[in-house]
Design an enzyme around this catalytic site. Structure first.
Site, PDB file in Angstrom:
ATOM      1  N   LYS A  79       0.846  -1.244   0.049  1.00 31.88           N
ATOM      2  CA  LYS A  79      -0.048   0.034  -0.114  1.00 31.88           C
ATOM      3  C   LYS A  79       0.765   1.319   0.025  1.00 31.88           C
ATOM      4  CE  LYS A  79      -1.165   1.533   3.754  1.00 31.88           C
ATOM      5  NZ  LYS A  79      -1.592   2.111   5.022  1.00 31.88           N
ATOM      6  N   THR A  80       1.849   1.255   0.927  1.00 28.60           N
ATOM      7  CA  THR A  80       2.623   2.657   0.991  1.00 28.60           C
ATOM      8  C   THR A  80       3.395   3.100  -0.168  1.00 28.60           C
ATOM      9  OG1 THR A  80       2.646   2.115   3.381  1.00 28.60           O
ATOM     10  CG2 THR A  80       4.139   3.929   2.571  1.00 28.60           C
ATOM     11  N   ASP A 129      -4.365   8.222   2.930  1.00 33.35           N
ATOM     12  CA  ASP A 129      -3.879   6.918   3.521  1.00 33.35           C
ATOM     13  C   ASP A 129      -5.031   6.373   4.419  1.00 33.35           C
ATOM     14  OD1 ASP A 129      -2.335   4.931   3.861  1.00 33.35           O
ATOM     15  OD2 ASP A 129      -0.807   5.964   5.202  1.00 33.35           O
ATOM     16  N   GLU A 130      -5.008   5.147   4.564  1.00 31.88           N
ATOM     17  CA  GLU A 130      -6.019   4.812   5.506  1.00 31.88           C
ATOM     18  C   GLU A 130      -7.262   5.276   5.437  1.00 31.88           C
ATOM     19  OE1 GLU A 130      -4.691   2.000   7.281  1.00 31.88           O
ATOM     20  OE2 GLU A 130      -2.581   2.473   7.959  1.00 31.88           O
ATOM     21  N   GLN A 160      -9.372  -3.693   7.740  1.00 29.41           N
ATOM     22  CA  GLN A 160      -8.559  -3.191   8.865  1.00 29.41           C
ATOM     23  C   GLN A 160      -8.922  -1.976   9.576  1.00 29.41           C
ATOM     24  OE1 GLN A 160      -4.347  -3.388   8.423  1.00 29.41           O
ATOM     25  NE2 GLN A 160      -4.567  -4.107   6.228  1.00 29.41           N
ATOM     26  N   ARG A 199      -0.148  -9.450  10.736  1.00 24.86           N
ATOM     27  CA  ARG A 199       1.169  -8.774  11.183  1.00 24.86           C
ATOM     28  C   ARG A 199       2.318  -9.659  11.250  1.00 24.86           C
ATOM     29  NH1 ARG A 199      -0.218  -4.569   9.640  1.00 24.86           N
ATOM     30  NH2 ARG A 199      -1.966  -5.860   8.943  1.00 24.86           N
TER      31      ARG A 199
END
Length: 798
Positions: free
Chosen positions: A65-66, A253-254, A284, A632
DNA sequence: ACAGTGCAATTTTTT
DNA sequence: ATTGCACTGT
């Protein structure tokens, strides 16, 4: 890569509206791949290149994503579609903003200073508000209040209404107002019935008064940083149009974490060019409880007509088993956009996800400790190991255990530096100097250190301030000229006020760090802690020194104060190798080789309160939390269940979490903890199924969660509360049970203690100590960490 | 004004 | 169990 930028890009002029240029450039870009695109998969590439029009990137955990976000910015810059200062890029945390800046820097080779609109929602909000403060009834040097200030203010307002603060706590009001602000509601817009929930209809009134007080204080709370922007944009179309022109591209973002206010904020700004790209993962979304609206991401295509949606589903982080476990679990949620994670990592020896049962939380901690030692012996990096808990009280047990083991650990997200009393006091002094109308700061320190200015005096100042509509500082200045105050407090108050006036005159001429030091010294604040003989006083003085030191990087006191208000993370030195302990919430966005997930029990995870307060919605959010936790892990995810746990000082027996039922058996190994014999500890309840696989080796991978024993365990849940820990202190009643052989042999309440005064003993939690006195089976032992009373069976003779 | 006592609450957390 | 708080008594 920086040669891409060798020739200085020319800023596109507003009239540069010929789309042909852009698409030709875009086409060229596709024909001749550029280095920064290397290694992107087709979907990622698509997400990077689709820069015109609204785009939603659904990025599952570990799908890059980043990378997409930063490459996309790099791409916009490389194609000269916009200049750095024409890109608005918003994140939620400062950490994310920093990371993005760093990575863009790496990508384009250095200078990202031009990206002045890359930051958190709030920091960008402040930036906009400071420019137009007067349009929203503020001065540009307005203060940003934190939760603590808000609470104190609300408490005052509640008292002023003559309401019982016990019945209507400020905290609750704060949550309420916060919720309204998250939804973008001004006092006028609050639905009538909601206003009545608090204090028989005083809710909205208090909200109105609170907002009025903020204006008088020349202050904003966090919600206002967005809300006042909304007002600014709506009431001043010309200003909004300005920003439309400025922001050619918007990146978020997010997105699943945005609340309604943030959504409205974005939509207003995106009306300009409509080039908005939101990246997020509905699976998430774990911040519903603080106003995040999953709906925002679910509704994206309606909100932004013609939106393109790209799914990133190739996971580069975790093994097949981990992904299978997480994916299967999350399918139990309804109302999701639906994604499937496809593993990209091939590892034939990948470990399955494990589920381990322990007798109680202490054994859980011990077992995890042992497993970490095993990993350590196998040369695993401790930095690649994390323990993710649901609630922070679970951390203590691990800390205790790791201290006795001598295992390095770090706790992520504990109490923050700026929240410490001494830091807040010092900041209050600074705030008061910089912004004299800051009553909350004034109140905080006017009698710290003690100056003999007690309630009586302060009340007089308050009354004067209220009746004349003045800030406290001014009211106090007035009052000391009169005879109204008693001589002693009057002189004292006059003294402080004089000091403040003095410091304010120094503001322009003196270096801010020196001034800060001077303020703390002259006010007697430093001295107060020097005289304090309590154990933590030296630490507090250190913190103050640290505070002054950290001011060095800023050019003035006001800019430092803003940093403190907005950037609340402390950069802890994490040089050493250490295991990380944190909550599931703070683990979002991180990854580790090995992840331990303790406490998967009904009531704790899913948390009872989430279920009670939000029902199915709450459960689904908890499930997403579980999903976040599992994803994670890169190589190993290890889940734990304890049959007994102490909550609020009471031992409670617990039932394994329903989430365990939702894991795919084919990818999960049920094992029992190394130090448990059997796992039937919860006698009379039918036993924990998690120990059973051991005796059921004919088919160890069958779905154990559907067995009768498991069903029975669920039916019996929550029947036993406040029960003592049978294994240790139970006496005859506990005989015949399956118990830990090692520890049970050490005596019960029925037999006289095996120890004598003066004897040296060892305790699992506290280490070595000397027995001071004995009452029955209870020993008073002096440990290096302090004197504790313990049951004798908890210690070993040494 | 301040220290000592009694009582209630106690998920998650950023800005 | 622990902690932070409000209230009471000196």
């Amino acid at each position: 890569m920086s040669d891409l930028f060798a020739s200085p890009p020319t800023p596109p002029t507003p009239s540069d509206g010929e789309p042909d240029h852009q698409s030709i450039r875009a086409q060229l870009q596709k024909m001749r791949p550029v280095p920064y695109m290397d290694g992107l998969n087709p979907e990622q590439r698509d997400a990077v290149e689709s820069i015109d029009g609204p785009l939603l990137v659904l990025a599952g955990a570990g799908t890059g994503k980043t990378r997409v976000l930063t490459t996309r910015i790099g791409h916009i810059l490389a194609t000269r579609s916009a200049m750095p200062w024409q890109i608005l890029a918003v994140t939620f945390t400062n950490k994310a903003a920093r990371e993005m800046k760093d990575r863009i820097g790496n990508l384009i080779g250095g200078n990202v200073e031009g990206m002045q609109w890359l930051g958190t929602f709030h920091s960008i909000g402040v930036k906009i508000l400071r420019r137009h403060a007067e349009l929203v009834d503020l001065k540009s040097n307005f203060t940003i209040l934190d939760t603590d200030d808000q609470l104190r203010l609300m408490k005052q307002l509640i008292q002023a209404q003559g309401l019982d603060e016990k019945r209507w706590p400020a905290r609750q009001l704060n949550t309420l107002i916060d919720g309204w602000k998250n939804r973008g509601l001004t006092p006028q817009q609050v639905p009538q019935d909601e206003g009545y929930y608090f204090a028989q209809g005083h809710g909205v009134k208090l909200y109105t008064e609170y907002q009025a007080r903020l204006k008088v204080l020349n202050a904003c709370d966090f919600g206002d940083l967005l809300l006042e922007c909304l007002r600014l944009f709506r009431e001043n179309p010309d200003i909004l149009a300005d920003y439309h022109k400025r922001f050619r591209y918007i990146l978020v973002d997010e997105y699943q974490d945005t609340n309604i206010a943030q959504y409205l904020w974005l939509r207003l700004l995106a009306q300009g060019g409509n080039n908005i790209c939101c990246v997020g993962d509905d699976d998430q979304s774990i911040y519903g409880w603080r106003g995040a609206e999953v709906d925002n991401i679910l509704r994206f295509e309606e909100d932004f007509p013609g939106a393109k949606v790209i799914r990133l589903e190739r996971n580069y982080r975790s093994t097949v088993h981990i992904l299978a476990a997480a994916s299967h679990l999350i399918t139990y949620n309804e109302g999701r956009l639906g994604k499937t994670l496809h593993p990209q990592i091939e590892d034939d020896d990948a470990e399955k996800v494990t589920v381990t049962s322990a007798w109680d939380s202490e054994e859980e901690a011990r077992t995890i400790g042992e497993q970490i030692e095993d990993l350590q012996r196998a040369k695993h990096d401790l930095n690649e190991i994390a323990i993710l808990v649901r609630a922070s009280f679970q951390m203590r047990e691990f800390e205790d255990r790791f201290i006795t083991m001598g295992l390095n650990y770090r706790v992520i997200g504990g109490p923050r530096f700026y929240e410490r009393a001494e830091i807040r006091d010092a900041l209050a002094y600074f705030r008061c100097v910089v912004q004299p109308a800051d009553d909350l700061a004034f109140e905080r320190i006017v009698n710290t250190p003690r100056r003999g200015l007690g309630d009586a005096t302060l009340k007089q100042v308050h009354d004067h301030a209220r009746s004349h509509g003045l800030p406290l500082t001014e009211a106090a200045t007035d009052l000391v000229q009169t005879e109204e105050l008693k001589p002693r407090p009057r002189n004292s108050l006059k003294g402080v006020l004089g000091q403040f006036t003095h410091w304010r005159t120094m503001l322009a001429s003196m270096k801010h760090t020196e001034l800060a030091e001077m303020i703390l010294d002259e006010s007697g604040y430093t001295e107060m802690w020097q005289k304090d003989k309590s154990a933590d006083a030296p630490g507090r003085l250190d913190n103050l020194k640290e505070l002054i030191r950290s001011m060095e990087e800023f050019d003035s006191l006001p800019s430092f104060l803003e940093h403190i208000a907005l950037v609340m993370d402390r950069d802890s030195a994490q040089s050493n190798e250490a295991v990380s302990i944190m909550t599931l919430h703070s683990a979002k966005g991180l990854e580790f080789d090995t992840v331990f997930l303790p406490g998967w029990e009904e009531g704790l995870f899913p948390h009872q309160r989430a279920l009670d307060e939000s029902g199915t919605r709450g459960l689904e959010e908890e499930r997403r939390l579980a999903y976040v936790g599992i994803t994670r892990a890169k190589k190993r995810a290890k889940i734990y269940v304890a049959s007994n746990r102490r909550i609020h000082g009471l031992w409670q027996s617990s039932v394994p979490s329903r989430f365990l039922d939702e894991l795919p058996p084919a990818h999960v190994d049920v094992v029992e903890s190394q130090s448990t014999y059997g796992g039937y500890g919860n006698s009379g309840v039918g036993g924990s199924i998690y120990g059973k696989s051991r005796f059921d080796s004919s088919d160890p991978f069958e779905n154990n969660y559907d067995t009768p024993g498991w069903k029975r365990a669920q039916n019996n849940k929550a029947k036993k509360t406040g029960k003592p820990k049978q294994r240790y202190g139970g006496g005859p009643a506990s005989s015949g049970k399956v118990i830990d052989g090692e520890l049970i042999a050490k005596g019960t309440s029925d037999t006289p203690s095996l120890y004598s005064v003066g004897e040296r003993v060892f305790h699992q939690k506290f280490g070595y100590g000397n027995v001071k006195s004995i009452e029955g089976n209870k020993l008073t032992v002096e440990f290096s960490t302090g004197t504790k009373r313990v049951i004798d069976s908890f210690v070993e003779r040494h």
